[in-house]
Design an enzyme around this catalytic site. Structure first.
Site, PDB file in Angstrom:
ATOM      1  N   ARG A 105     142.951 111.325  67.229  1.00 17.35           N
ATOM      2  CA  ARG A 105     141.707 110.542  67.991  1.00 17.35           C
ATOM      3  C   ARG A 105     141.044 112.036  69.199  1.00 17.35           C
ATOM      4  NH1 ARG A 105     142.592 110.364  74.464  1.00 17.35           N
ATOM      5  NH2 ARG A 105     144.423 111.110  73.793  1.00 17.35           N
ATOM      6  N   GLY A 119     147.668  96.569  79.205  1.00 15.18           N
ATOM      7  CA  GLY A 119     148.504  95.972  79.732  1.00 15.18           C
ATOM      8  C   GLY A 119     147.747  94.778  80.903  1.00 15.18           C
ATOM      9  N   ASP A 169     159.481 101.521  72.941  1.00 18.72           N
ATOM     10  CA  ASP A 169     160.322 100.869  73.015  1.00 18.72           C
ATOM     11  C   ASP A 169     159.540  99.678  72.313  1.00 18.72           C
ATOM     12  OD1 ASP A 169     161.857 102.494  74.808  1.00 18.72           O
ATOM     13  OD2 ASP A 169     160.728 101.299  76.186  1.00 18.72           O
ATOM     14  N   GLY A 195     150.382  99.371  81.725  1.00 18.89           N
ATOM     15  CA  GLY A 195     149.077 100.295  81.721  1.00 18.89           C
ATOM     16  C   GLY A 195     147.760  99.511  82.107  1.00 18.89           C
ATOM     17  N   GLU A 214     147.944 101.791  73.709  1.00 21.52           N
ATOM     18  CA  GLU A 214     148.425 103.219  72.583  1.00 21.52           C
ATOM     19  C   GLU A 214     149.241 102.479  71.611  1.00 21.52           C
ATOM     20  OE1 GLU A 214     148.924 106.592  74.694  1.00 21.52           O
ATOM     21  OE2 GLU A 214     150.725 107.988  73.380  1.00 21.52           O
ATOM     22  N   ARG A 270     140.883 117.831  68.733  1.00 18.21           N
ATOM     23  CA  ARG A 270     141.969 118.048  68.916  1.00 18.21           C
ATOM     24  C   ARG A 270     143.091 119.166  67.562  1.00 18.21           C
ATOM     25  NH1 ARG A 270     143.213 113.502  73.643  1.00 18.21           N
ATOM     26  NH2 ARG A 270     142.014 115.221  75.558  1.00 18.21           N
ATOM     27  N   HIS A 300     151.304 114.505  72.808  1.00 18.05           N
ATOM     28  CA  HIS A 300     149.996 114.034  73.795  1.00 18.05           C
ATOM     29  C   HIS A 300     150.091 113.010  73.674  1.00 18.05           C
ATOM     30  CE1 HIS A 300     147.354 113.404  76.785  1.00 18.05           C
ATOM     31  NE2 HIS A 300     145.910 113.673  76.261  1.00 18.05           N
ATOM     32  N   HIS A 303     148.020 118.123  72.364  1.00 21.57           N
ATOM     33  CA  HIS A 303     147.321 118.170  73.029  1.00 21.57           C
ATOM     34  C   HIS A 303     147.325 119.873  72.895  1.00 21.57           C
ATOM     35  CE1 HIS A 303     144.419 118.596  76.798  1.00 21.57           C
ATOM     36  NE2 HIS A 303     143.959 117.520  75.800  1.00 21.57           N
ATOM     37  N   GLY A 323     153.345  95.684  79.816  1.00 23.01           N
ATOM     38  CA  GLY A 323     153.059  96.580  79.733  1.00 23.01           C
ATOM     39  C   GLY A 323     152.287  96.802  80.921  1.00 23.01           C
TER      40      GLY A 323
HETATM   41  C1  LIG Z   1     148.439 113.265  81.069  1.00 21.34           C
HETATM   42  C2  LIG Z   1     147.865 112.359  80.316  1.00 21.34           C
HETATM   43  C3  LIG Z   1     146.574 112.533  80.616  1.00 21.34           C
HETATM   44  C4  LIG Z   1     145.753 111.948  79.683  1.00 21.34           C
HETATM   45  N1  LIG Z   1     144.291 111.711  79.295  1.00 21.34           N
HETATM   46  C5  LIG Z   1     143.385 110.945  78.622  1.00 21.34           C
HETATM   47  C6  LIG Z   1     141.937 111.053  79.044  1.00 21.34           C
HETATM   48  O1  LIG Z   1     141.231 112.040  80.626  1.00 21.34           O
HETATM   49  N2  LIG Z   1     140.946 110.038  78.649  1.00 21.34           N
HETATM   50  C7  LIG Z   1     141.816 109.396  77.522  1.00 21.34           C
HETATM   51  O2  LIG Z   1     141.127 108.286  77.431  1.00 21.34           O
HETATM   52  N3  LIG Z   1     143.254 109.058  77.375  1.00 21.34           N
HETATM   53  C8  LIG Z   1     143.654 110.001  78.443  1.00 21.34           C
HETATM   54  N4  LIG Z   1     145.092 110.265  78.024  1.00 21.34           N
HETATM   55  C9  LIG Z   1     145.829 108.720  77.300  1.00 21.34           C
HETATM   56  C10 LIG Z   1     145.933 107.795  77.440  1.00 21.34           C
HETATM   57  O3  LIG Z   1     145.753 108.088  79.284  1.00 21.34           O
HETATM   58  C11 LIG Z   1     147.154 106.582  77.371  1.00 21.34           C
HETATM   59  O4  LIG Z   1     146.477 106.691  75.781  1.00 21.34           O
HETATM   60  C12 LIG Z   1     146.412 105.723  77.798  1.00 21.34           C
HETATM   61  O5  LIG Z   1     146.041 105.467  79.381  1.00 21.34           O
HETATM   62  C13 LIG Z   1     147.583 104.662  76.660  1.00 21.34           C
HETATM   63  O6  LIG Z   1     147.326 103.571  78.066  1.00 21.34           O
HETATM   64  P1  LIG Z   1     148.335 102.086  77.854  1.00 21.34           P
HETATM   65  O7  LIG Z   1     147.762 100.719  78.263  1.00 21.34           O
HETATM   66  O8  LIG Z   1     147.972 101.472  76.179  1.00 21.34           O
HETATM   67  O9  LIG Z   1     150.141 102.447  77.822  1.00 21.34           O
HETATM   68  P2  LIG Z   1     150.378 103.438  78.780  1.00 21.34           P
HETATM   69  O10 LIG Z   1     149.595 103.624  80.655  1.00 21.34           O
HETATM   70  O11 LIG Z   1     151.025 104.268  78.421  1.00 21.34           O
HETATM   71  O12 LIG Z   1     151.584 101.904  80.075  1.00 21.34           O
HETATM   72  C14 LIG Z   1     152.362 101.137  79.180  1.00 21.34           C
HETATM   73  C15 LIG Z   1     152.722 100.430  79.931  1.00 21.34           C
HETATM   74  O13 LIG Z   1     154.573  99.925  79.511  1.00 21.34           O
HETATM   75  C16 LIG Z   1     155.323  99.872  79.887  1.00 21.34           C
HETATM   76  N5  LIG Z   1     156.808 100.604  78.863  1.00 21.34           N
HETATM   77  C17 LIG Z   1     156.871 100.528  77.922  1.00 21.34           C
HETATM   78  N6  LIG Z   1     157.612 100.453  77.303  1.00 21.34           N
HETATM   79  C18 LIG Z   1     158.774  99.002  78.513  1.00 21.34           C
HETATM   80  C19 LIG Z   1     159.619  98.388  78.213  1.00 21.34           C
HETATM   81  N7  LIG Z   1     160.545  98.669  77.145  1.00 21.34           N
HETATM   82  N8  LIG Z   1     159.737  97.148  78.768  1.00 21.34           N
HETATM   83  C20 LIG Z   1     158.881  96.788  79.668  1.00 21.34           C
HETATM   84  N9  LIG Z   1     157.280  97.732  80.368  1.00 21.34           N
HETATM   85  C21 LIG Z   1     157.795  99.060  79.406  1.00 21.34           C
HETATM   86  C22 LIG Z   1     155.194 101.636  80.654  1.00 21.34           C
HETATM   87  O14 LIG Z   1     156.134 101.231  82.379  1.00 21.34           O
HETATM   88  C23 LIG Z   1     154.197 100.990  81.663  1.00 21.34           C
HETATM   89  O15 LIG Z   1     153.440 100.385  82.239  1.00 21.34           O
HETATM   90  C24 LIG Z   1     146.508 110.562  78.925  1.00 21.34           C
HETATM   91  C25 LIG Z   1     147.777 110.840  78.635  1.00 21.34           C
HETATM   92  C26 LIG Z   1     148.786 112.130  79.763  1.00 21.34           C
HETATM   93  C27 LIG Z   1     149.920 111.299  79.009  1.00 21.34           C
END
Ligand SMILES: Cc1cc2nc3c(=O)[nH]c(=O)nc-3n(C[C@H](O)[C@H](O)[C@H](O)COP(=O)(O)OP(=O)(O)OC[C@H]3O[C@@H](n4cnc5c(N)ncnc54)[C@H](O)[C@@H]3O)c2cc1C
Length: 549
Positions: A361, A14, A209, A11, A350, A267, A326, A230, A9
């Protein structure tokens, strides 16, 4: 391929984990099915919470109390403390790698109000906070030598005797199943709100996944019924209108132009208020009074998307809204060090059930979670890998993955995968949405069982092996069904209402808040409850008394 640490991941969680692990001089790979610039993290808009107290006095304790109050009695104190006490360092860290947060003239971070927060506590980069952070972290990850393995899709976790061995991946460029071996693995694959297709702010590949893979590996998922909706999303597409608009003073109004709710409620409460009002009136966000300067400088994405998707200019017109799925509080069970029940396997962001968020949250706490727990995962996984040996695994599991991929590619299909994903999204929104009851949830479960029953007929219509998007969509759909089943069963089993989970047939709040779990037993998903410790209940009560809730 062989690594000390593999992070799945790309994001913010990761990226943080990979950087931290790499800084310990280990061989680290960052595996992702898409580019980091396409993660939910990069779409995050409004900001990240940290109690700097630059506009009004603030403290860790205030942030802790707000987070616990927002979590509606289901937050775990130890997680909340970790999250909030590291918040200022997290934002300073992001700034040090080049995120370039907005500042006041005196050079201090600008901060805005967010729902459920008693103070202006949210640091931001306009309304593109996530994108700015992701770009800065990508640069840093490349600079320290993290290996990016993009366009690889995690199929399953490889483990033996309670220890991680590596992962099986689908290489998208030729649809080959490949094995990556590692001493430690960090799961950072994001949430599962994307399975509410057409009613979600998330891209549809946010399909749970990794939660499904964890379940198949024998791990427990926690609080899967806790889907956050949301309150302010564009009608039709479901895409997000950031909380930043309300944080900057935007109103929510009915079709008579009347405000009917406190726009900065948490929310869960605000989404239900918007939904209830929408049964008798259209609901709008009104940002006209904010003026051109604020709209253009602080909320440019909102103005552009309102113009391009709705043909509406928020400077002169109100924008119609609806709630959409959301964020998911539920996920893979972890402890306060981000460890799972498989040695050497960690989860953060997440995709983990970070018990700080409880049943709801707070806005701005998720990016914070991704940074604080991402860095922690990197540190812990690297510490483990330094003293660990590579572990065996049973190759039969890899052969099973190869067989599944071949079956989906080679067999005829009877169904359209897009239509199936859409049906699942509609089903979940209608029956496992903002309000739930026994009848609707049972029907949802029956439908999910039906969808599972026809899976052998869901195959690729296009048979090419290079970058076959349909193959990935089908694999994601299979995981989405597993996650949807866990979510629906957990929602059926929780016969009360708390935070995001609102049962019309059981409206009372539970006296004794417990976390739910879902796990595979004898080939079936079983659900139950885990208890909160007495100390957590006590601290939770104290925090509520302090905040007078
Ligand atoms: C439109 C939007 C606006 C938001 N705004 C805010 C905000 O202002 N403030 C706040 O605190 N939160 C906000 N959030 C929530 C926040 O963005 C997310 O909760 C947070 O970014 C999650 O980060 P993460 O690194 O855990 O996962 P993600 O950013 O979701 O990254 C997950 C990664 O895992 C990879 N992945 C998934 N499955 C697989 C697989 N099978 N194999 C390989 N790779 C895989 C994906 O490609 C991605 O790279 C928002 C969310 C959205 C959708």
């Amino acid at each position: 391929m062989i690594y000390d640490v593999i992070v799945i991941g790309s994001g913010i969680a990761g990226l943080c984990a990979a950087i931290k692990a790499k800084e310990q001089n280990l061989k680290v790979a960052l595996v992702s099915k898409t580019s980091p610039l396409r993660s939910n993290s990069s779409m995050a808009a409004g900001g990240i919470n940290a109690p700097f107290g630059l506009l009004e006095p603030d403290s860790h304790d205030n942030h802790i109390a707000d987070t616990i109050k927002g979590g509606d009695g289901l937050s775990k104190e130890s997680f909340v403390k970790l999250l909030c006490e590291n918040a200022k360092d997290a934002v300073d860290y992001l700034e040090s790698v080049g995120s370039n947060f907005d500042k006041f003239e005196n050079g201090k971070y600008a901060q805005r109000a967010f729902g459920g927060a008693g103070k202006k506590r949210t640091c931001y980069v306009g309304d593109k906070t996530g994108g700015a952070i992701v770009q800065a972290l990508m640069k840093k990850a490349k600079a320290v030598g993290v290996e990016f393995v993009l366009d690889h899709y995690l199929l399953n976790l490889l483990h033996e005797n309670g220890k991680i061995s590596g992962v099986s991946l689908l290489r998208k460029r030729d649809s080959l199943v490949v094995v990556y071996v590692a001493k430690a693995v960090v799961l950072a694959g994001g949430g599962y709100a994307g399975i509410y297709r057409s009613h979600t702010t998330n891209p549809q590949d946010t399909s749970g996944d990794l939660q499904a893979a964890a379940l198949r590996a024998g791990l427990r998922l926690i609080d899967m019924e806790m889907t956050q909706f949301h309150p302010t999303c564009f009608v039709g597409s479901g895409s997000l209108i950031s909380e930043a608009i309300r944080g900057e003073g935007g109103y929510i109004v009915d079709e008579n132009g009347e405000r009917f709710v406190d726009e900065l409620l948490p929310r869960d409460k605000l989404a239900r208020a918007v939904y209830n009002k929408s049964l008798t009136s259209k609901v709008y966000i009104d940002a006209r009074h904010l003026g051109e300067d604020v709209l253009n400088k602080k909320l440019p994405t909102f103005r552009k998307s309102a113009l391009s998707t709705q043909g509406v200019d928020p400077l002169t017109e109100v924008v119609q809204i609806q709630p959409s799925a959301h964020y998911t509080m539920g996920g893979i069970e972890i402890d306060e060090e981000t460890s799972t029940q498989i040695k050497g396997l960690y989860a953060c962001g997440e995709c983990a059930a970070n018990l700080a968020h409880g049943a709801n949250r707070l806005g701005g706490n998720s990016l914070l979670d991704a940074v604080v727990f991402g860095l922690l995962s990197g540190e812990k996984s690297a510490g483990y890998a330094k003293n660990a040996e590579f572990n065996n695994f049973d190759y039969k599991n890899v052969i099973r993955d190869m067989q599944l991929v071949n079956q989906i590619l080679d067999n005829d299909t009877k169904y359209n995968i897009n239509a199936l994903k859409k049906s699942l999204g509609e089903l979940l929104y209608k029956r496992v949405g903002l309000y739930r009851d026994e009848d609707g949830l049972s029907r949802a479960y029956d439908s999910i069982t039906y969808f599972k029953g026809i899976l052998t007929g869901v195959n690729c219509s296009l048979k090419n092996r290079d970058d076959n998007f349909e193959l990935i969509a089908i694999l994601e759909y299979r995981n989405a069904l597993t996650v949807a089943e866990a979510l629906t069963l957990a929602a059926l089993n929780r016969k009360n209402s708390i935070g995001a989970h609102s049962r019309t047939d059981y409206p009372e709040k539970p006296k004794d808040s417990k976390h739910s779990y879902a796990e595979f037993r004898s080939g079936k998903i079983r659900v139950g409850f885990v208890g909160l410790s007495k100390t957590d209940r006590f601290l939770s009560k104290i925090a509520k008394l302090i905040k007078g809730s």
